[in-house]
Design a protein around this motif. Structure first.
Motif, PDB file in Angstrom:
ATOM      1  N   THR A 194       5.272  61.832  17.182  1.00 61.08           N
ATOM      2  CA  THR A 194       4.897  62.292  18.659  1.00 61.08           C
ATOM      3  C   THR A 194       4.805  60.810  19.677  1.00 61.08           C
ATOM      4  O   THR A 194       4.623  59.681  18.713  1.00 61.08           O
ATOM      5  CB  THR A 194       3.384  62.928  18.420  1.00 61.08           C
ATOM      6  OG1 THR A 194       2.597  61.762  17.967  1.00 61.08           O
ATOM      7  CG2 THR A 194       3.445  63.844  17.610  1.00 61.08           C
ATOM      8  N   PRO A 195       4.631  61.014  20.870  1.00 63.34           N
ATOM      9  CA  PRO A 195       4.371  59.802  21.600  1.00 63.34           C
ATOM     10  C   PRO A 195       3.024  59.092  21.238  1.00 63.34           C
ATOM     11  O   PRO A 195       3.167  57.846  21.250  1.00 63.34           O
ATOM     12  CB  PRO A 195       4.171  60.663  23.031  1.00 63.34           C
ATOM     13  CG  PRO A 195       4.910  61.855  22.963  1.00 63.34           C
ATOM     14  CD  PRO A 195       4.794  62.314  21.440  1.00 63.34           C
ATOM     15  N   LEU A 196       2.097  59.657  20.740  1.00 60.85           N
ATOM     16  CA  LEU A 196       0.862  58.883  20.417  1.00 60.85           C
ATOM     17  C   LEU A 196       1.218  58.194  19.165  1.00 60.85           C
ATOM     18  O   LEU A 196       0.711  56.970  18.891  1.00 60.85           O
ATOM     19  CB  LEU A 196      -0.403  59.878  20.199  1.00 60.85           C
ATOM     20  CG  LEU A 196      -1.075  60.277  21.529  1.00 60.85           C
ATOM     21  CD1 LEU A 196      -1.812  61.427  20.901  1.00 60.85           C
ATOM     22  CD2 LEU A 196      -1.658  59.152  22.130  1.00 60.85           C
ATOM     23  N   GLY A 197       2.230  58.548  18.292  1.00 59.66           N
ATOM     24  CA  GLY A 197       2.412  58.156  17.049  1.00 59.66           C
ATOM     25  C   GLY A 197       3.446  56.975  17.125  1.00 59.66           C
ATOM     26  O   GLY A 197       3.197  55.888  16.636  1.00 59.66           O
ATOM     27  N   LEU A 198       4.393  57.187  18.042  1.00 59.93           N
ATOM     28  CA  LEU A 198       5.388  56.351  18.510  1.00 59.93           C
ATOM     29  C   LEU A 198       4.568  54.837  19.011  1.00 59.93           C
ATOM     30  O   LEU A 198       4.926  53.685  18.586  1.00 59.93           O
ATOM     31  CB  LEU A 198       6.285  56.632  19.375  1.00 59.93           C
ATOM     32  CG  LEU A 198       7.433  57.728  18.986  1.00 59.93           C
ATOM     33  CD1 LEU A 198       8.298  58.224  19.986  1.00 59.93           C
ATOM     34  CD2 LEU A 198       8.406  56.841  17.880  1.00 59.93           C
ATOM     35  N   LEU A 241       6.106  66.883  31.465  1.00 56.39           N
ATOM     36  CA  LEU A 241       7.054  68.240  31.256  1.00 56.39           C
ATOM     37  C   LEU A 241       6.758  68.664  29.786  1.00 56.39           C
ATOM     38  O   LEU A 241       7.066  69.756  29.785  1.00 56.39           O
ATOM     39  CB  LEU A 241       8.444  67.820  31.661  1.00 56.39           C
ATOM     40  CG  LEU A 241       8.874  67.377  33.031  1.00 56.39           C
ATOM     41  CD1 LEU A 241      10.320  67.106  33.238  1.00 56.39           C
ATOM     42  CD2 LEU A 241       8.387  68.644  33.956  1.00 56.39           C
ATOM     43  N   GLY A 242       6.357  68.002  28.639  1.00 56.17           N
ATOM     44  CA  GLY A 242       6.156  68.377  27.846  1.00 56.17           C
ATOM     45  C   GLY A 242       7.350  68.291  26.761  1.00 56.17           C
ATOM     46  O   GLY A 242       7.552  68.942  25.818  1.00 56.17           O
ATOM     47  N   ASN A 243       8.561  67.650  26.960  1.00 55.32           N
ATOM     48  CA  ASN A 243       9.805  67.619  26.201  1.00 55.32           C
ATOM     49  C   ASN A 243       9.698  66.422  25.399  1.00 55.32           C
ATOM     50  O   ASN A 243      10.210  65.561  25.251  1.00 55.32           O
ATOM     51  CB  ASN A 243      10.836  67.150  27.445  1.00 55.32           C
ATOM     52  CG  ASN A 243      12.028  67.333  26.576  1.00 55.32           C
ATOM     53  OD1 ASN A 243      12.402  67.958  25.681  1.00 55.32           O
ATOM     54  ND2 ASN A 243      13.110  66.462  27.333  1.00 55.32           N
ATOM     55  N   THR A 244       8.614  66.497  24.528  1.00 54.71           N
ATOM     56  CA  THR A 244       8.275  65.808  23.312  1.00 54.71           C
ATOM     57  C   THR A 244       8.162  66.309  22.213  1.00 54.71           C
ATOM     58  O   THR A 244       7.570  67.382  22.173  1.00 54.71           O
ATOM     59  CB  THR A 244       7.165  64.783  23.640  1.00 54.71           C
ATOM     60  OG1 THR A 244       6.215  65.493  23.942  1.00 54.71           O
ATOM     61  CG2 THR A 244       7.571  63.818  25.041  1.00 54.71           C
ATOM     62  N   SER A 245       8.055  65.506  20.989  1.00 58.33           N
ATOM     63  CA  SER A 245       7.474  66.242  19.730  1.00 58.33           C
ATOM     64  C   SER A 245       5.985  66.137  19.809  1.00 58.33           C
ATOM     65  O   SER A 245       5.227  65.370  20.582  1.00 58.33           O
ATOM     66  CB  SER A 245       8.173  65.272  18.494  1.00 58.33           C
ATOM     67  OG  SER A 245       9.410  65.354  18.439  1.00 58.33           O
ATOM     68  N   GLY A 297       0.959  73.128  21.770  1.00 58.70           N
ATOM     69  CA  GLY A 297       0.052  73.179  23.186  1.00 58.70           C
ATOM     70  C   GLY A 297       0.378  71.718  23.908  1.00 58.70           C
ATOM     71  O   GLY A 297      -0.270  71.628  24.708  1.00 58.70           O
ATOM     72  N   GLU A 298       1.043  70.760  23.204  1.00 60.19           N
ATOM     73  CA  GLU A 298       1.213  69.517  24.002  1.00 60.19           C
ATOM     74  C   GLU A 298       2.563  69.642  25.043  1.00 60.19           C
ATOM     75  O   GLU A 298       2.824  68.872  25.585  1.00 60.19           O
ATOM     76  CB  GLU A 298       1.806  68.611  22.958  1.00 60.19           C
ATOM     77  CG  GLU A 298       0.321  68.096  21.778  1.00 60.19           C
ATOM     78  CD  GLU A 298       0.597  66.965  21.061  1.00 60.19           C
ATOM     79  OE1 GLU A 298       1.738  66.112  21.379  1.00 60.19           O
ATOM     80  OE2 GLU A 298       0.086  66.762  20.079  1.00 60.19           O
ATOM     81  N   THR A 299       3.090  70.728  24.925  1.00 63.23           N
ATOM     82  CA  THR A 299       4.390  70.789  25.812  1.00 63.23           C
ATOM     83  C   THR A 299       4.050  71.569  27.340  1.00 63.23           C
ATOM     84  O   THR A 299       4.939  71.790  28.097  1.00 63.23           O
ATOM     85  CB  THR A 299       5.381  71.959  25.146  1.00 63.23           C
ATOM     86  OG1 THR A 299       4.873  73.012  24.912  1.00 63.23           O
ATOM     87  CG2 THR A 299       5.787  71.277  23.637  1.00 63.23           C
ATOM     88  N   ALA A 300       2.833  71.742  27.570  1.00 69.76           N
ATOM     89  CA  ALA A 300       2.761  72.385  28.895  1.00 69.76           C
ATOM     90  C   ALA A 300       1.434  71.837  29.654  1.00 69.76           C
ATOM     91  O   ALA A 300       0.403  72.729  30.106  1.00 69.76           O
ATOM     92  CB  ALA A 300       2.476  74.070  28.672  1.00 69.76           C
TER      93      ALA A 300
END
Length: 334
Positions: free
Chosen positions: A173-177, A192-196, A200-203
């Motif tokens: 995830t972005p937080l993990g990266l 936009l939520g275009n991440t792993s 519910g992290e996509t909207a």
């Protein structure tokens, strides 16, 4: 000619002026605002998102039906618990795990406390915390976005208590990266939520729109999300100013499950304070804990634990922020 009969005096308990909004009406309005979020999750993760959310909701509804008091399925609270829990899960989680989380959330987060309106902790987050403790690897395995709609993002149909097959492409995830590899994520992707991440992290924008609608209808108190988001912005801005390697406020706002937790879980009227001052304190506490856990904690995300911790403090916050009784002075003198 007979004397007029005086009308009977009717004595009733308050409230004497009742709102047209009943508990089921409020609950189903909240459930309706979750549908666009589920649609957004489906856009990014395909049919897997629908299956995971459906499994979590089925587990919640079945437990409510088995142990809840008669007619409680109609109020929509169990459905909301299952939908919210599903949105906190990865798209590749085995369906039996999602269903078990829904059952735990209702059973130990609601039924054992006496039912709707009696629980101390948010049931959806309690179910998520149980899955985090019971299946830490499965619940932190994040499939990548994209791909064909019908392609499963993991071994969703694995049998209970068997080892799921790793048949999906995963990524951090972005937080993990950022926390473990020092890599950032473009703000456009976060918005936009275009991440792993969890479903519910996509909207983020859709969640905010749902929150604005619920606040406009009076179904959530705007002070709690305002306090959470303002605290996260200010606190993370201070930390970022001191150390530029720390995430900036925009990253903090749009990464992870902050938006979902802030709008739909921190504002739970049963597990949040009843006073306006208490709501500001509660929201500020959630915001501080989210930043502290994300930056200095061992986990990349802290929304779940922040809200659950503050849920435990709600009775004390309510007691400390009660308004002074009319006609009294400080110290209790009249």
């Amino acid at each position: 000619m007979s004397a007029a009969v005086a009308p009977a005096l009717v004595v009733t308990a308050s409230p004497h002026v009742r709102s047209q909004d009943s508990t089921p009406r409020i609950m189903w309005n909240v459930a309706a605002t979750l549908v666009p979020i589920i649609v957004a999750a489906t856009w990014f993760f395909g049919v897997s998102s629908l299956l995971v959310i459906a499994a979590a909701t089925a587990g919640a509804l079945a437990t409510e039906r088995a142990f809840g008091r008669g007619g409680t399925l109609d109020d929509g609270s169990a459905a909301i618990t299952g939908m919210l829990l599903g949105l906190t899960l990865p798209a590749g989680l085995s369906l039996w795990m999602a269903a078990l989380g829904g059952a735990f959330g209702i059973g130990f987060g609601k039924v054992v406390w006496g039912g709707l309106g009696q629980n101390v902790f948010n049931p959806a987050l309690l179910g998520r915390a149980f899955l985090q403790a019971a299946f830490p690897v499965a619940i932190t395995t994040w499939p990548t976005v994209g791909g064909r709609f019908w392609t499963l993002k993991g071994d969703l149909f694995a049998l209970p208590f068997t080892h799921p097959l790793p048949d999906a492409i995963t990524s951090a995830t972005p937080l993990g990266l950022l926390k473990f590899e020092g890599k950032g994520t473009a703000i456009e992707q976060l918005i936009l939520g275009n991440t792993s991440g969890s479903l519910g992290e996509t909207a983020a924008l859709v969640i905010l729109a749902g929150g604005i609608y619920l606040a406009w209808r009076g179904y959530l108190n705007w002070r709690i999300p305002a306090a959470v988001l303002l605290t996260v912005i200010v606190f993370s801005a201070i930390v970022h100013a001191v150390d530029a390697h720390r995430p900036d406020p925009l990253f903090m706002l749009f990464s992870g499950g902050l938006m979902l937790g802030t709008v739909y879980m921190a504002t739970d009227p049963v597990t949040s304070p009843v006073t306006n001052r208490g709501r500001w304190v509660f929201g500020a506490g959630v915001g501080v804990l989210v930043v502290v856990i994300r930056i200095w904690g061992g986990l990349p995300e802290g929304v779940m634990y922040a809200i659950l911790f503050m849920n435990a403090l709600v009775p004390f916050i309510n007691r400390a922020t009660q308004p002074r009784l009319f006609g009294t002075r400080l110290g209790g003198a009249t």
